[in-house]
Design an enzyme around this catalytic site. Structure first.
Site, PDB file in Angstrom:
ATOM      1  N   HIS A 143      42.179  40.786  39.712  1.00 34.36           N
ATOM      2  CA  HIS A 143      41.081  40.307  38.931  1.00 34.36           C
ATOM      3  C   HIS A 143      41.267  40.300  37.531  1.00 34.36           C
ATOM      4  O   HIS A 143      40.946  39.437  36.833  1.00 34.36           O
ATOM      5  CB  HIS A 143      39.788  41.018  39.528  1.00 34.36           C
ATOM      6  CG  HIS A 143      38.503  40.374  38.977  1.00 34.36           C
ATOM      7  ND1 HIS A 143      37.530  40.024  39.566  1.00 34.36           N
ATOM      8  CD2 HIS A 143      38.079  40.721  37.829  1.00 34.36           C
ATOM      9  CE1 HIS A 143      36.407  39.648  38.780  1.00 34.36           C
ATOM     10  NE2 HIS A 143      36.748  40.121  37.435  1.00 34.36           N
ATOM     11  N   GLU A 144      41.605  41.417  36.965  1.00 35.21           N
ATOM     12  CA  GLU A 144      41.848  41.927  35.460  1.00 35.21           C
ATOM     13  C   GLU A 144      43.009  41.061  35.220  1.00 35.21           C
ATOM     14  O   GLU A 144      42.786  40.462  33.846  1.00 35.21           O
ATOM     15  CB  GLU A 144      41.910  43.406  35.308  1.00 35.21           C
ATOM     16  CG  GLU A 144      40.726  44.318  35.782  1.00 35.21           C
ATOM     17  CD  GLU A 144      39.515  43.760  35.229  1.00 35.21           C
ATOM     18  OE1 GLU A 144      39.367  43.041  34.505  1.00 35.21           O
ATOM     19  OE2 GLU A 144      38.418  43.967  36.077  1.00 35.21           O
ATOM     20  N   HIS A 147      42.030  37.507  34.394  1.00 38.81           N
ATOM     21  CA  HIS A 147      41.146  37.437  33.078  1.00 38.81           C
ATOM     22  C   HIS A 147      41.980  37.147  31.998  1.00 38.81           C
ATOM     23  O   HIS A 147      41.920  36.364  30.963  1.00 38.81           O
ATOM     24  CB  HIS A 147      40.222  38.536  32.770  1.00 38.81           C
ATOM     25  CG  HIS A 147      39.154  38.740  33.272  1.00 38.81           C
ATOM     26  ND1 HIS A 147      37.906  37.782  33.135  1.00 38.81           N
ATOM     27  CD2 HIS A 147      38.389  39.557  34.256  1.00 38.81           C
ATOM     28  CE1 HIS A 147      36.946  38.198  33.800  1.00 38.81           C
ATOM     29  NE2 HIS A 147      37.301  39.302  34.375  1.00 38.81           N
TER      30      HIS A 147
HETATM   31 ZN    ZN Z   1      35.913  40.147  35.821  1.00 37.43          ZN
END
Ligand code: ZN
Length: 190
Positions: A143-144, A147
């Site tokens: 998830h990171e 980003h």
């Molecule tokens: Zn996030």
């Protein structure tokens, strides 16, 4: 040290790829201050992680941390980790369905993530790390890193019908998810 404003979906910097930092930049006062702000902002928002572009800085830095949280007892702990120039690479094809939220998106939804990934990154001193992480911890890393590539979890939601506000998730989906993910965490060990 300061709690910074977290940008929301729609802000262009969340869609821009971030720039890798050199070793000299990592140890500079500017980047050390940025890292401190990211930790403060993540903790203040009670997030499991935050990427630099979520507070408007288009550089390849993320911080992660999961401590005891009575609201999310199924979440394996992650010690505070500063990841500079992180790269995530799946080590096999095993996937699972996670239900994710994001400090920049006022929704949750179901996303497919790799179970076993290799992560390579530098810490805030510039030391290199090379680790294998699994399960929910692996999902947080994915998830990171998304980003930092300008990708949000909503891009990966296979079925938009799984999108839910936090309030409706708590009311209608949380119990089923916690039951399923607790069994998953017990199976993979993290
Ligand atoms: Zn996030």
């Amino acid at each position: 040290m300061a709690v910074r404003t977290i940008l929301s979906i729609g802000h262009p910097v969340l869609r821009s790829a971030t720039r890798r930092l050199t070793d000299d930049e990592i140890t500079s006062p500017e980047v050390q201050d940025l890292i401190d702000d990211m930790v403060d902002t993540m903790r203040h928002a009670r997030g499991a992680g935050i990427a630099a572009n979520q507070i408007g800085e288009p550089v390849r830095v993320a911080v992660l941390e999961v401590t005891d949280n009575p609201r999310y007892p199924y979440k394996p702990q992650i010690p505070l980790t500063v990841a500079v120039n992180p790269v995530v690479e799946p080590i096999d094809n095993e996937v699972f369905v996670n239900n994710e939220g994001c400090l920049s998106v006022p929704l949750r939804g179901e996303v497919e993530r790799y179970v076993n990934v290799r992560v390579r990154y530098e810490d805030r001193s510039g030391n290199h790390h090379d680790e294998v992480v699994r399960g929910l911890t692996a999902a947080t890393w994915q998830h990171e890193c998304d980003h930092l590539d300008g990708v949000l979890f909503v891009d990966r939601v296979v079925d938009p019908a799984t999108l839910s506000t936090w309030e409706e998730f708590e009311a209608h989906h949380r119990d089923e998810f916690v039951e399923r993910i607790t069994a998953f965490v017990e199976r993979v060990g993290s």
